[in-house]
Design a protein around this motif. Structure first.
Motif, PDB file in Angstrom:
ATOM      1  N   MET A 138      17.359 -14.963 -22.282  1.00 19.31           N
ATOM      2  CA  MET A 138      16.972 -14.331 -21.021  1.00 19.31           C
ATOM      3  C   MET A 138      15.969 -13.197 -21.233  1.00 19.31           C
ATOM      4  O   MET A 138      15.161 -12.907 -20.357  1.00 19.31           O
ATOM      5  N   ARG A 139      16.005 -12.595 -22.413  1.00 18.13           N
ATOM      6  CA  ARG A 139      15.011 -11.565 -22.728  1.00 18.13           C
ATOM      7  C   ARG A 139      13.611 -12.160 -22.763  1.00 18.13           C
ATOM      8  O   ARG A 139      12.633 -11.514 -22.423  1.00 18.13           O
ATOM      9  N   GLN A 140      13.573 -13.433 -23.235  1.00 18.71           N
ATOM     10  CA  GLN A 140      12.261 -14.106 -23.258  1.00 18.71           C
ATOM     11  C   GLN A 140      11.850 -14.529 -21.839  1.00 18.71           C
ATOM     12  O   GLN A 140      10.667 -14.573 -21.516  1.00 18.71           O
ATOM     13  N   THR A 141      12.850 -14.855 -21.020  1.00 22.57           N
ATOM     14  CA  THR A 141      12.548 -15.289 -19.643  1.00 22.57           C
ATOM     15  C   THR A 141      12.063 -14.118 -18.800  1.00 22.57           C
ATOM     16  O   THR A 141      11.077 -14.238 -18.076  1.00 22.57           O
ATOM     17  N   LEU A 142      12.768 -13.017 -18.890  1.00 22.14           N
ATOM     18  CA  LEU A 142      12.381 -11.827 -18.131  1.00 22.14           C
ATOM     19  C   LEU A 142      12.196 -10.666 -19.106  1.00 22.14           C
ATOM     20  O   LEU A 142      13.155 -10.223 -19.733  1.00 22.14           O
ATOM     21  N   VAL A 143      10.970 -10.234 -19.230  1.00 23.84           N
ATOM     22  CA  VAL A 143      10.651  -9.186 -20.196  1.00 23.84           C
ATOM     23  C   VAL A 143      10.696  -7.833 -19.482  1.00 23.84           C
ATOM     24  O   VAL A 143       9.946  -7.596 -18.541  1.00 23.84           O
ATOM     25  N   THR A 144      11.612  -6.976 -19.931  1.00 24.40           N
ATOM     26  CA  THR A 144      11.704  -5.632 -19.344  1.00 24.40           C
ATOM     27  C   THR A 144      11.881  -4.609 -20.463  1.00 24.40           C
ATOM     28  O   THR A 144      12.208  -4.966 -21.594  1.00 24.40           O
ATOM     29  N   SER A 145      11.698  -3.364 -20.097  1.00 25.79           N
ATOM     30  CA  SER A 145      11.869  -2.306 -21.099  1.00 25.79           C
ATOM     31  C   SER A 145      13.351  -2.063 -21.396  1.00 25.79           C
ATOM     32  O   SER A 145      13.684  -1.360 -22.345  1.00 25.79           O
ATOM     33  N   PHE A 146      14.239  -2.646 -20.589  1.00 30.15           N
ATOM     34  CA  PHE A 146      15.686  -2.473 -20.789  1.00 30.15           C
ATOM     35  C   PHE A 146      16.248  -3.530 -21.750  1.00 30.15           C
ATOM     36  O   PHE A 146      17.391  -3.420 -22.194  1.00 30.15           O
ATOM     37  N   SER A 147      15.445  -4.528 -22.065  1.00 32.76           N
ATOM     38  CA  SER A 147      15.927  -5.638 -22.886  1.00 32.76           C
ATOM     39  C   SER A 147      16.490  -5.211 -24.248  1.00 32.76           C
ATOM     40  O   SER A 147      17.522  -5.747 -24.669  1.00 32.76           O
ATOM     41  N   PRO A 148      15.850  -4.271 -24.965  1.00 33.09           N
ATOM     42  CA  PRO A 148      16.437  -3.856 -26.254  1.00 33.09           C
ATOM     43  C   PRO A 148      17.846  -3.285 -26.101  1.00 33.09           C
ATOM     44  O   PRO A 148      18.694  -3.499 -26.966  1.00 33.09           O
ATOM     45  N   LYS A 196       0.833  -1.200   0.000  1.00 37.12           N
ATOM     46  CA  LYS A 196       0.000   0.000   0.000  1.00 37.12           C
ATOM     47  C   LYS A 196       0.870   1.253   0.000  1.00 37.12           C
ATOM     48  O   LYS A 196       0.532   2.274  -0.583  1.00 37.12           O
ATOM     49  N   LEU A 197       2.025   1.141   0.643  1.00 41.83           N
ATOM     50  CA  LEU A 197       2.910   2.304   0.788  1.00 41.83           C
ATOM     51  C   LEU A 197       3.889   2.449  -0.383  1.00 41.83           C
ATOM     52  O   LEU A 197       4.573   3.459  -0.490  1.00 41.83           O
ATOM     53  N   GLU A 198       3.972   1.417  -1.200  1.00 45.19           N
ATOM     54  CA  GLU A 198       4.952   1.448  -2.293  1.00 45.19           C
ATOM     55  C   GLU A 198       4.308   1.952  -3.580  1.00 45.19           C
ATOM     56  O   GLU A 198       3.192   1.562  -3.913  1.00 45.19           O
ATOM     57  N   LYS A 199       5.094   2.768  -4.297  1.00 50.21           N
ATOM     58  CA  LYS A 199       4.611   3.249  -5.595  1.00 50.21           C
ATOM     59  C   LYS A 199       5.065   2.286  -6.682  1.00 50.21           C
ATOM     60  O   LYS A 199       6.145   1.696  -6.565  1.00 50.21           O
ATOM     61  N   PRO A 200       4.281   2.138  -7.746  1.00 48.42           N
ATOM     62  CA  PRO A 200       4.711   1.263  -8.848  1.00 48.42           C
ATOM     63  C   PRO A 200       6.044   1.729  -9.432  1.00 48.42           C
ATOM     64  O   PRO A 200       6.265   2.928  -9.606  1.00 48.42           O
ATOM     65  N   SER A 201       6.910   0.782  -9.699  1.00 55.09           N
ATOM     66  CA  SER A 201       8.245   1.112 -10.193  1.00 55.09           C
ATOM     67  C   SER A 201       8.339   0.870 -11.692  1.00 55.09           C
ATOM     68  O   SER A 201       7.895  -0.164 -12.200  1.00 55.09           O
ATOM     69  N   SER A 202       8.934   1.829 -12.380  1.00 54.15           N
ATOM     70  CA  SER A 202       9.109   1.664 -13.831  1.00 54.15           C
ATOM     71  C   SER A 202      10.584   1.596 -14.212  1.00 54.15           C
ATOM     72  O   SER A 202      10.911   1.557 -15.390  1.00 54.15           O
ATOM     73  N   ASN A 203      11.461   1.616 -13.211  1.00 54.50           N
ATOM     74  CA  ASN A 203      12.901   1.569 -13.491  1.00 54.50           C
ATOM     75  C   ASN A 203      13.366   0.116 -13.596  1.00 54.50           C
ATOM     76  O   ASN A 203      13.452  -0.583 -12.578  1.00 54.50           O
ATOM     77  N   PRO A 204      13.677  -0.356 -14.798  1.00 53.85           N
ATOM     78  CA  PRO A 204      14.033  -1.779 -14.936  1.00 53.85           C
ATOM     79  C   PRO A 204      15.381  -2.138 -14.323  1.00 53.85           C
ATOM     80  O   PRO A 204      15.695  -3.306 -14.162  1.00 53.85           O
ATOM     81  N   LEU A 205      16.184  -1.126 -13.984  1.00 53.43           N
ATOM     82  CA  LEU A 205      17.511  -1.398 -13.424  1.00 53.43           C
ATOM     83  C   LEU A 205      17.518  -1.377 -11.899  1.00 53.43           C
ATOM     84  O   LEU A 205      18.567  -1.544 -11.284  1.00 53.43           O
ATOM     85  N   SER A 206      16.358  -1.171 -11.313  1.00 54.38           N
ATOM     86  CA  SER A 206      16.302  -1.111  -9.852  1.00 54.38           C
ATOM     87  C   SER A 206      16.430  -2.518  -9.258  1.00 54.38           C
ATOM     88  O   SER A 206      16.310  -3.518  -9.955  1.00 54.38           O
TER      89      SER A 206
END
Lengths: 236, 86
Positions: B52-62, A46-56
């Protein structure tokens, strides 16, 4: 009158093919309740915001993310990677390896080689450093722990030619433990979450993940919700 | 030192022209063979990124895909450099 004379009349009616007994139709009532959202029952999420950073390394309710075995309607609640502090050893190795040619060139270790050979050796060296960096990063990036509203999933990217994906349903979880040990782990709040299950794989280890207490709390909330779903007869 | 003796046993100083031809030839082919293996390794990296791109789909994959191909390209470039300068 003796029974022998009236026994025929007392016998219950026998079902025949021409006169079938009336059958009671059993109607299965399926309760199609709406599935509750994670924010409705999880105090952690409830306290967490959705994350869009794929490197987190701590991604609550990640946006634009999925995994290969994800089923329809299954949503990722939390995606975890190892805490970046745990990646310092390979980062230092890369830094040191990058500096080695600069450190050793004045010492003339390759003084006996022509200039073109020296250049080739340096190029090869840096190529290997780049390769090591890429491989280490890929290992960190793809080695993820996923908690969905249905399952826990451990994706192990062990080496370039070996990977292992394990999953267990939430209702198979029996016990959870968070272990935080060491100076850095205490400061940066990371640790290992061990999950005992009744599934084929008995134990899951989320190694050196950030905020292990939150992870444990979330899993416990998911277990409770799963039990509540069963009691209320909610259909997935 | 031992390695100096091996390279040019009669030399008082270590200079490139005195290095035996055989040793240079050996080093050259060692480097080229290593570079060939490295190109193969970078090919495996590309394949692994695809899986691994197919295993974990992220916007960083490209971006990872591009990194994999850039790595492969650099490995090929180094191999060509080795062939041309050695």
């Amino acid at each position: 009158m003796p029974d022998i004379f009236v026994a025929k009349d007392n016998q219950p009616a026998v079902e025949t093919a021409s006169q079938p007994m009336p059958q009671v139709e059993r109607v299965r009532v399926v309760h199609k309740h709406r599935r509750r959202e994670i924010d409705d029952y999880s105090s952690v999420m409830k306290l967490e915001k959705p994350s869009s950073n794929p490197l987190s390394w701590f991604l609550p309710k990640p946006i634009r993310m999925g995994f290969s075995t994800q089923s329809a309607g299954e949503s990722i609640i939390l995606l975890l990677r190892q805490h970046p502090v745990t990646q310092i050893p390979w980062l230092l190795t890369v830094l040191l390896a990058s500096l080695i040619p600069a450190i050793f060139s004045p010492l003339q270790f390759m003084g006996f080689l022509p200039a073109n050979f020296k250049m080739a050796v340096y190029l090869g060296w840096y190529l290997m450093v780049i390769g090591f960096t890429l491989e280490s990063f890929l290992k960190w990036f793809f080695n993820v722990y996923i908690i969905t509203d249905e399952r826990i999933i451990d994706v192990d990217f062990i080496s370039l030619i070996y990977k292992n994906i394990s999953a267990a349903k939430i209702d198979k979880i029996e016990d959870t433990t968070a272990t935080t040990g060491g100076f850095l782990a205490s400061i940066f709040n990371y640790g290992t979450v061990t999950i005992q299950t009744a599934a084929e794989q008995r134990e899951f280890e989320f190694e050196r993940v950030p905020q292990p207490n939150k992870v444990i709390t979330l899993i416990n909330e998911l277990i409770l919700e799963e039990e509540r779903e069963k009691v209320e007869g909610r259909v997935m | 030192m031992l390695w100096q003796t091996v390279i040019s046993p009669n030399a008082s100083s270590i200079v490139a022209p005195e290095v035996s031809v055989f040793l240079l030839w050996f080093i050259k082919w060692c480097l080229i063979v290593l570079a060939i293996f490295y190109v193969a390794f970078s090919g495996v990296v590309i394949r692994q990124i695809q899986i691994m791109r197919q295993t974990l789909v992220t916007s960083f994959s490209p971006v990872l895909k591009i990194l994999g191909f850039a790595h492969f390209g650099f490995a090929l470039f180094v191999l060509l450099i080795f062939f041309s300068i050695l």
